[in-house]
Scaffold this active site. Structure first.
Site: not given
Ligand SMILES: Cc1cc2nc3c(=O)[nH]c(=O)nc-3n(C[C@H](O)[C@H](O)[C@H](O)COP(=O)(O)O)c2cc1C
Length: 342
Positions: A108, A112, A171, A173-174, A205, A234
């Site tokens: 992704n 934000f 993150s 992406n910023t 985080k 993350n």
């Molecule tokens: C589509 C998507 C959007 C995410 N948006 C955020 C976010 O806004 N803030 C954040 O701290 N982590 C965000 N994450 C990261 C997740 O909270 C997590 O740390 C990461 O996906 C790893 O866990 P997973 O493998 O179980 O998905 C996002 C992940 C995905 C897949």
């Protein structure tokens, strides 16, 4: 029996973001169920908060705090909403969310996208507090001239409605956001947040893409500034070997290929901290064995997101039940006894 195997082909026929929006819309219409009763062996306390189960929903699924009650009703022991920035923002242009089905992963680069603090505040204000744990993950607007000021504003505004706050500087992406993990910047950020805290625990985080010395440095800064727990981790900007056609998309990778990286990062933070600060393990957790491995490696709690896309929302209860069984067969009375034993 789970209905998800029947529904999944319909969801996967849609592009990933449309499927996500439809899921949120359907959940909003669904009746709010009471959270299930969990075994007492799963009940645990972290940073002064009581968690009925250690299996939480990671940030990013419920960015605008629209369905956290439904997710608690589906069996998540806690839900982290956000990331929420002070002002609403659109995020990156679409497409920005990709399923890597063969890899059981997601990339992704949402950036934000969210409706901002005021809207989330309004929704969270209506919740019944005290019966469940809802964390609010805060971030900075992309065009902000004062990013630290955005985190301060987020912690100040959301403290009234959150059980805990998460400062998300990880993150990918910023542009430039992860630079806040660097030494001087992290101290300045955590110092500024510390000054405005109002009794609610603040979590930090971090990214799984670490250089030598990062865990020691981050642990020290977190402890110095009274951070309640570290969330590890993350999404990754690295690209382990992947099969799917979308593998070259830019953004953060999550799901199964992140699992070894996130586990390794957790182990490094555990050895850097020696258990002095609670850790929350996240990244590629899909089964009770994955969650158990993370707990044995030092996580007091776990979170997941991507595995729910592939396995459906019943995953939280399945993992909780599996943990209950593993605790019993290992002879532990409570999950806290298992933390860091492996
Ligand atoms: C589509 C998507 C959007 C995410 N948006 C955020 C976010 O806004 N803030 C954040 O701290 N982590 C965000 N994450 C990261 C997740 O909270 C997590 O740390 C990461 O996906 C790893 O866990 P997973 O493998 O179980 O998905 C996002 C992940 C995905 C897949």
């Amino acid at each position: 029996m789970s209905l998800y195997p029947l529904l999944r082909p319909f969801a996967f026929a849609l592009d990933a973001e449309t499927a996500h929006r439809s899921t949120i819309a359907a959940l909003k219409l669904a009746p709010k169920r009471q959270p299930p009763r969990f075994s007492d062996s799963l009940r645990t306390s972290v940073a002064g908060l009581d968690f009925p189960s250690p299996v939480g929903l990671a940030a990013g699924f419920d960015k605008d705090a629209e369905v956290f009650e439904q997710m608690l009703g589906l069996g998540f022991g806690f839900v982290e909403v956000g990331t929420i920035t002070p002002r609403p923002q659109l995020g990156n242009p679409r497409p920005r969310l990709f399923r890597l089905v063969e890899d059981r992963a997601v990339i992704n680069r949402m950036g934000f996208n969210n409706k901002g603090q005021a809207e989330a505040l309004r929704r969270l204000n209506r919740r019944l507090r005290g019966r469940s744990v809802v964390g609010v993950n805060v971030g900075a607007n992309k065009d902000s001239a004062d990013r630290i000021g955005d985190y301060v504003a987020g912690v100040q505004a959301m403290s009234a409605v959150a059980d805990y706050l998460t400062v998300n500087i990880s993150s990918p992406n910023t542009p430039g956001l992860r630079a806040l993990q660097a030494e001087g910047a992290l101290d300045a950020l955590l110092g500024a947040v510390h000054e405005v805290r109002s009794g609610k625990p603040v979590f930090l985080k971090v990214a799984p893409d670490l250089r030598d010395g990062d865990p020691e440095r981050i642990v020290r800064a977190a402890i110095d500034h009274g951070i309640g727990a570290l969330i590890i981790a993350n999404t990754t900007v690295s690209r382990p070997t992947l099969k799917s056609a979308h593998r070259a998309e830019q953004g953060g990778l999550s799901g199964a290929p992140l699992r070894p990286l996130a586990l390794d990062a957790l182990r490094r933070f555990r050895s850097a901290s020696g258990g002095e600060i609670p850790l929350i393990g996240v990244g590629g957790i899909a089964t009770a064995d994955d969650a158990w491995e993370r707990i044995r490696a030092g996580a007091s709690l776990v979170q997941l997101y991507t595995a729910m896309v592939y396995e459906g929302p019943g995953i939280a209860r399945r993992i909780a039940r599996g943990l209950e069984q593993r605790l019993a067969s290992a002879g532990f009375a409570n999950i806290a006894e298992a933390v860091g034993t492996g």
